[in-house]
Design an enzyme around this catalytic site. Structure first.
Site, PDB file in Angstrom:
ATOM      1  N   PRO A 132      -1.396   8.130  -3.451  1.00  0.00           N
ATOM      2  CA  PRO A 132      -0.183   7.979  -4.256  1.00  0.00           C
ATOM      3  C   PRO A 132       1.036   8.666  -3.610  1.00  0.00           C
ATOM      4  CG  PRO A 132      -2.058   8.487  -5.660  1.00  0.00           C
ATOM      5  CD  PRO A 132      -2.555   8.565  -4.256  1.00  0.00           C
ATOM      6  N   SER A 336       7.012  -0.244  24.858  1.00  0.00           N
ATOM      7  CA  SER A 336       8.068  -0.587  23.897  1.00  0.00           C
ATOM      8  C   SER A 336       7.484  -0.839  22.509  1.00  0.00           C
ATOM      9  CB  SER A 336       8.833  -1.827  24.362  1.00  0.00           C
ATOM     10  OG  SER A 336       9.354  -1.641  25.643  1.00  0.00           O
ATOM     11  N   GLU A 386      -0.075  -2.213   6.483  1.00  0.00           N
ATOM     12  CA  GLU A 386      -0.241  -1.915   7.914  1.00  0.00           C
ATOM     13  C   GLU A 386       1.066  -1.402   8.518  1.00  0.00           C
ATOM     14  OE1 GLU A 386      -4.086  -2.066   8.500  1.00  0.00           O
ATOM     15  OE2 GLU A 386      -2.942  -2.253  10.345  1.00  0.00           O
TER      16      GLU A 386
HETATM   17  C1  LIG Z   1      -2.120  -5.327  -1.161  1.00  0.00           C
HETATM   18  C2  LIG Z   1      -2.197  -4.042  -0.417  1.00  0.00           C
HETATM   19  C3  LIG Z   1      -3.319  -3.746   0.334  1.00  0.00           C
HETATM   20  C4  LIG Z   1      -3.403  -2.524   1.024  1.00  0.00           C
HETATM   21  N1  LIG Z   1      -4.558  -2.207   1.689  1.00  0.00           N
HETATM   22  C5  LIG Z   1      -4.707  -0.936   2.157  1.00  0.00           C
HETATM   23  C6  LIG Z   1      -5.990  -0.493   2.653  1.00  0.00           C
HETATM   24  O1  LIG Z   1      -6.960  -1.252   2.704  1.00  0.00           O
HETATM   25  N2  LIG Z   1      -6.113   0.804   3.030  1.00  0.00           N
HETATM   26  C7  LIG Z   1      -5.067   1.675   2.982  1.00  0.00           C
HETATM   27  O2  LIG Z   1      -5.254   2.846   3.355  1.00  0.00           O
HETATM   28  N3  LIG Z   1      -3.839   1.283   2.544  1.00  0.00           N
HETATM   29  C8  LIG Z   1      -3.645   0.011   2.116  1.00  0.00           C
HETATM   30  N4  LIG Z   1      -2.423  -0.399   1.613  1.00  0.00           N
HETATM   31  C9  LIG Z   1      -1.325   0.570   1.582  1.00  0.00           C
HETATM   32  C10 LIG Z   1      -0.152   0.220   2.463  1.00  0.00           C
HETATM   33  O3  LIG Z   1      -0.466   0.436   3.813  1.00  0.00           O
HETATM   34  C11 LIG Z   1       1.058   1.028   1.954  1.00  0.00           C
HETATM   35  O4  LIG Z   1       1.478   0.425   0.749  1.00  0.00           O
HETATM   36  C12 LIG Z   1       2.174   1.075   2.951  1.00  0.00           C
HETATM   37  O5  LIG Z   1       1.818   1.872   4.032  1.00  0.00           O
HETATM   38  C13 LIG Z   1       3.474   1.616   2.347  1.00  0.00           C
HETATM   39  O6  LIG Z   1       3.257   2.804   1.649  1.00  0.00           O
HETATM   40  P1  LIG Z   1       3.874   2.973   0.165  1.00  0.00           P
HETATM   41  O7  LIG Z   1       3.458   1.781  -0.615  1.00  0.00           O
HETATM   42  O8  LIG Z   1       3.464   4.307  -0.328  1.00  0.00           O
HETATM   43  O9  LIG Z   1       5.437   2.906   0.354  1.00  0.00           O
HETATM   44  P2  LIG Z   1       6.419   4.124   0.736  1.00  0.00           P
HETATM   45  O10 LIG Z   1       5.908   4.816   1.950  1.00  0.00           O
HETATM   46  O11 LIG Z   1       6.681   4.940  -0.461  1.00  0.00           O
HETATM   47  O12 LIG Z   1       7.744   3.334   1.133  1.00  0.00           O
HETATM   48  C14 LIG Z   1       8.654   2.820   0.172  1.00  0.00           C
HETATM   49  C15 LIG Z   1       9.847   2.224   0.940  1.00  0.00           C
HETATM   50  O13 LIG Z   1      10.505   3.268   1.691  1.00  0.00           O
HETATM   51  C16 LIG Z   1      10.588   2.907   3.052  1.00  0.00           C
HETATM   52  N5  LIG Z   1      10.446   4.088   3.908  1.00  0.00           N
HETATM   53  C17 LIG Z   1       9.548   5.092   3.804  1.00  0.00           C
HETATM   54  N6  LIG Z   1       9.737   5.988   4.788  1.00  0.00           N
HETATM   55  C18 LIG Z   1      10.774   5.536   5.538  1.00  0.00           C
HETATM   56  C19 LIG Z   1      11.439   6.006   6.708  1.00  0.00           C
HETATM   57  N7  LIG Z   1      11.052   7.126   7.321  1.00  0.00           N
HETATM   58  N8  LIG Z   1      12.466   5.274   7.199  1.00  0.00           N
HETATM   59  C20 LIG Z   1      12.856   4.135   6.589  1.00  0.00           C
HETATM   60  N9  LIG Z   1      12.254   3.626   5.497  1.00  0.00           N
HETATM   61  C21 LIG Z   1      11.228   4.324   4.974  1.00  0.00           C
HETATM   62  C22 LIG Z   1       9.412   1.942   3.274  1.00  0.00           C
HETATM   63  O14 LIG Z   1       9.613   1.127   4.408  1.00  0.00           O
HETATM   64  C23 LIG Z   1       9.420   1.173   1.954  1.00  0.00           C
HETATM   65  O15 LIG Z   1      10.375   0.147   2.018  1.00  0.00           O
HETATM   66  C24 LIG Z   1      -2.318  -1.624   0.974  1.00  0.00           C
HETATM   67  C25 LIG Z   1      -1.168  -1.948   0.228  1.00  0.00           C
HETATM   68  C26 LIG Z   1      -1.113  -3.117  -0.483  1.00  0.00           C
HETATM   69  C27 LIG Z   1       0.104  -3.376  -1.332  1.00  0.00           C
END
Ligand SMILES: Cc1cc2nc3c(=O)[nH]c(=O)nc-3n(C[C@H](O)[C@H](O)[C@H](O)COP(=O)(O)OP(=O)(O)OC[C@H]3O[C@@H](n4cnc5c(N)ncnc54)[C@H](O)[C@@H]3O)c2cc1C
Length: 406
Positions: A132, A336, A386
């Protein structure tokens, strides 16, 4: 080094045609139903297992293809069939690749087959990293693994989220911190064997797209796993932690993790290409047959040029994906961030192409009578998981500049 070729060999073409047949005959007719049901399509996974598409052997064969394009070809074809069903079929490979990349030969031999089960009794696997409070920022993981030396067991506590196949998997691969002070360098991956007490499914998410793929929270409450479940083994972990504590960058986990991401991202890009190609084909057919103002709508440059751009972007995405896949298979340095580049461009292309396809189909594009509406919903995940598109840009920008861009 295997020579780069844009002309897949006879073996690859045969695999492509075989997968295409399964995608067209089994996946497509079932896609809308499983999207509506929003449940794991066990019968489809089982059909894939029966003919060898859902099997460790098949993915290992593609993974070790020296040209690198075995996996992208397979992904594109399956996701051309349907992305939700496609992810239900290939979601296990996320966990399998984690074991392949970090495990000992013995661990690979023990766990990889259990992830797939048998055609009579299919299983799936889950890779649980995201939490989370730790999505894009993977260094912020709170799930903790503590070693109980007396019993040679690891005790894992924490909550994972967004896990594809989380809670329904036989084998879960869980990334946890063993030394929070070291951030990402203090993390390790653990196999949680089938039926381990303390691991349970939390909320299952209702999603915008790829709804046939199960996504859920995974709760780890004093989960105990044998020492042998630490991927790579304790000796290697202790060495890595010692190096990290000394602050030496030599052989640090950072570059290894980076190389793994660069190598795995093109496969996800290839999935996006499959969706984009499917939507483009529907739109092209529709534009040739739909008549308005006494002529097919494709007679208008406004429509025809859109289709030209759709095809151009799809082909450009494929070239980026194949280049990065070839680089990964031949240990070329990603100077790159070419892997991230391919996933960024293919993911954004899938979102753009499917949106254009809906527009070309007009009102029909907006209904569930036609598949582009589903493809558009499915494509949206490709700028999120990813690594989001922003994170891909961050990685590319840092790699090309050598600067710690924030
Ligand atoms: C359907 C689905 C399947 C998934 N499957 C897996 C799985 O099998 N295993 C697993 O471990 N995870 C899984 N994920 C998790 C997924 O990899 C994450 O949702 C993703 O990495 C983004 O994390 P977050 O949702 O917490 O978004 P956040 O990290 O909170 O990001 C929210 C927004 O802020 C932006 N942001 C954050 N930091 C920065 C920065 N430094 N610079 C610019 N923009 C930024 C992001 O690009 C995004 O637009 C899955 C997610 C979904 C929705």
């Amino acid at each position: 080094m295997s020579t780069f070729s844009l002309d897949p060999g006879a073996d690859q073409l045969a695999v492509r045609d075989w997968l295409h047949g399964f995608a067209a005959d089994v996946m497509r007719p079932a896609a809308a139903e499983w999207d509506e049901r929003e449940e794991t399509p066990w019968p489809i996974i089982q059909e894939a297992a029966k003919i060898g598409i859902y099997s460790l052997d098949f993915y290992a064969q593609q993974y070790f293809d020296p040209s690198g394009v075995g996996i992208p070809i397979a992904m594109e074809e399956l996701f051309w069939g349907d992305a939700g069903l496609g992810l239900a079929i290939v979601g296990t490979t996320l966990a399998a690749v984690a074991v392949l990349a970090n495990g000992t030969d013995e661990q690979i031999g023990t766990w990889a087959p259990q992830m797939f089960g048998t055609p009579e009794d299919v299983k799936v696997a889950a890779f649980c990293s995201s939490e989370p409070d730790a999505g894009s920022d993977v260094s912020a993981l709170r799930t903790r693994a503590v070693y109980d030396e007396a019993k040679d067991e690891w005790v894992i506590n924490g909550t994972k989220t967004w896990a594809t196949n989380g809670g329904i998997a036989a084998v879960h691969v869980v990334v946890a911190t063993v030394d929070p002070a070291l951030g990402a360098r203090g993390q390790a991956s653990f196999v949680v064997p089938p039926g381990t007490p303390g691991l349970s499914q939390g909320q299952k998410f209702k999603k915008h797209g790829i709804r046939a793929s199960h996504t859920a929270e995974v709760v780890l409450d004093s989960v105990r796993v044998p020492g042998s479940c630490l991927l790579g083994g304790k000796e290697k972990l202790d060495e890595r932690l010692a190096r990290a504590r000394e602050g030496t960058r030599k052989g640090s986990g950072k570059n290894a993790a980076m190389a793994t991401f660069e190598a795995s991202r093109p496969a996800v890009g290839a999935q996006a290409i499959g969706i984009a190609r499917a939507a483009y084909e529907v739109a092209l057919d529709y534009a040739k047959t739909r008549v308005q103002f006494g002529r097919p709508i494709i007679d208008n440059q406004g429509v025809a040029f859109t289709l030209a751009d759709m095809k151009t972007r799809i082909d450009a995405s494929r070239l980026l994906v194949w280049r990065a896949s070839w680089m990964a298979a031949n240990n070329q340095p990603f100077t790159s961030a070419e892997g991230s580049m391919s996933k960024l461009y293919a993911g954004e292309t899938a979102k753009w192409v499917t949106a254009q396809a809906m527009q070309i189909l007009g009102g029909n594009g907006f209904t569930r009578e036609y598949p582009v509406e589903r493809m558009h919903r499915d494509s949206a995940i490709y700028s999120i998981f990813e690594g989001t598109s922003e994170i891909q840009r961050l990685v590319i920008a840092r790699t090309i500049s050598g600067l710690p861009i924030r």
